[in-house]
Design a protein around this motif. Structure first.
Motif, PDB file in Angstrom:
ATOM      1  N   ILE A  77       0.866  -1.176   0.000  1.00 38.22           N
ATOM      2  CA  ILE A  77       0.000   0.000   0.000  1.00 38.22           C
ATOM      3  C   ILE A  77       0.901   1.223   0.000  1.00 38.22           C
ATOM      4  O   ILE A  77       1.855   1.298   0.782  1.00 38.22           O
ATOM      5  N   THR A  78       0.621   2.165  -0.886  1.00 33.29           N
ATOM      6  CA  THR A  78       1.448   3.357  -1.008  1.00 33.29           C
ATOM      7  C   THR A  78       0.656   4.619  -0.716  1.00 33.29           C
ATOM      8  O   THR A  78      -0.540   4.685  -0.983  1.00 33.29           O
ATOM      9  N   ALA A  79       1.352   5.604  -0.168  1.00 33.55           N
ATOM     10  CA  ALA A  79       0.746   6.917   0.066  1.00 33.55           C
ATOM     11  C   ALA A  79       0.869   7.814  -1.160  1.00 33.55           C
ATOM     12  O   ALA A  79       0.152   8.789  -1.292  1.00 33.55           O
ATOM     13  N   ASP A  80       1.785   7.471  -2.068  1.00 28.98           N
ATOM     14  CA  ASP A  80       2.025   8.287  -3.275  1.00 28.98           C
ATOM     15  C   ASP A  80       2.024   7.349  -4.485  1.00 28.98           C
ATOM     16  O   ASP A  80       3.063   6.847  -4.903  1.00 28.98           O
ATOM     17  N   TYR A  81       0.836   7.119  -5.026  1.00 32.47           N
ATOM     18  CA  TYR A  81       0.687   6.149  -6.117  1.00 32.47           C
ATOM     19  C   TYR A  81       1.540   6.485  -7.338  1.00 32.47           C
ATOM     20  O   TYR A  81       2.248   5.605  -7.840  1.00 32.47           O
ATOM     21  N   PRO A  82       1.535   7.714  -7.851  1.00 29.68           N
ATOM     22  CA  PRO A  82       2.361   7.992  -9.034  1.00 29.68           C
ATOM     23  C   PRO A  82       3.850   7.717  -8.789  1.00 29.68           C
ATOM     24  O   PRO A  82       4.529   7.158  -9.650  1.00 29.68           O
ATOM     25  N   GLN A  83       4.350   8.091  -7.622  1.00 31.67           N
ATOM     26  CA  GLN A  83       5.760   7.845  -7.314  1.00 31.67           C
ATOM     27  C   GLN A  83       6.051   6.346  -7.222  1.00 31.67           C
ATOM     28  O   GLN A  83       7.034   5.858  -7.774  1.00 31.67           O
ATOM     29  N   ALA A  84       5.198   5.605  -6.526  1.00 34.63           N
ATOM     30  CA  ALA A  84       5.409   4.166  -6.375  1.00 34.63           C
ATOM     31  C   ALA A  84       5.267   3.446  -7.716  1.00 34.63           C
ATOM     32  O   ALA A  84       6.057   2.555  -8.036  1.00 34.63           O
ATOM     33  N   ARG A  85       4.290   3.829  -8.518  1.00 27.28           N
ATOM     34  CA  ARG A  85       4.106   3.226  -9.841  1.00 27.28           C
ATOM     35  C   ARG A  85       5.351   3.441 -10.688  1.00 27.28           C
ATOM     36  O   ARG A  85       5.861   2.529 -11.336  1.00 27.28           O
ATOM     37  N   ASP A  86       5.870   4.661 -10.666  1.00 30.00           N
ATOM     38  CA  ASP A  86       7.079   4.984 -11.416  1.00 30.00           C
ATOM     39  C   ASP A  86       8.259   4.156 -10.917  1.00 30.00           C
ATOM     40  O   ASP A  86       9.036   3.612 -11.715  1.00 30.00           O
ATOM     41  N   PHE A  87       8.421   4.049  -9.615  1.00 32.32           N
ATOM     42  CA  PHE A  87       9.548   3.307  -9.047  1.00 32.32           C
ATOM     43  C   PHE A  87       9.517   1.836  -9.450  1.00 32.32           C
ATOM     44  O   PHE A  87      10.492   1.304  -9.973  1.00 32.32           O
ATOM     45  N   TYR A  88       8.410   1.167  -9.206  1.00 34.07           N
ATOM     46  CA  TYR A  88       8.347  -0.278  -9.470  1.00 34.07           C
ATOM     47  C   TYR A  88       8.297  -0.603 -10.959  1.00 34.07           C
ATOM     48  O   TYR A  88       8.877  -1.599 -11.402  1.00 34.07           O
ATOM     49  N   HIS A  89       7.639   0.248 -11.751  1.00 39.29           N
ATOM     50  CA  HIS A  89       7.531  -0.034 -13.192  1.00 39.29           C
ATOM     51  C   HIS A  89       8.723   0.506 -13.981  1.00 39.29           C
ATOM     52  O   HIS A  89       9.420  -0.248 -14.662  1.00 39.29           O
TER      53      HIS A  89
END
Length: 120
Positions: free
Chosen positions: A4-16
């Motif tokens: 679960i992330t508090a910052d979806y765009p940042q986490a999406r960018d990091f993992y993808h």
């Protein structure tokens, strides 16, 4: 595994983009004001990434109950570490696991989640 992330765009960018995990599916769940992103791991497993409005902060230090860190295999730790550093991801030095005699290092992912890269 689910994160679960508090910052979806940042986490999406990091993992993808940064880690290079392919997107299997991405769904906006309007009733929960939440994204659900499924990412493929090299061994056929998936990583689920969720967003929720105002999730509580992750308890990380000292060692708290629950998920300690995410561990991923890597065939070339030096290359992986250098690529992460070039993307601005803070990384620890490469260390040796005295029990397995394999090298590893940690970086910090989104939401302060420790991520370990372990030599395969």
């Amino acid at each position: 595994m689910a994160i679960i992330t508090a910052d979806y765009p940042q986490a999406r960018d990091f993992y993808h983009r940064i880690l290079g995990l392919p997107i299997v599916s991405e769904v906006w769940r309007a009733e929960r004001s939440s994204w659900k992103l499924n990412l493929a791991l090299p061994d056929g497993c998936q990583l689920e990434l969720f967003s929720f409005p105002a999730p509580p902060a992750r308890v990380s230090r000292p060692e708290a109950c629950g998920l300690r860190h995410l561990a991923l295999r890597a065939s070339n730790l030096v290359q992986v570490r250098q690529a992460l550093i070039q993307q601005g991801v803070p990384c620890e030095d490469i260390r040796l696991d005295e029990i397995t005699d394999r090298q590893f290092f940690f970086c910090q992912g989104p939401d302060e989640l420790p991520i370990e890269f372990y030599a395969d």
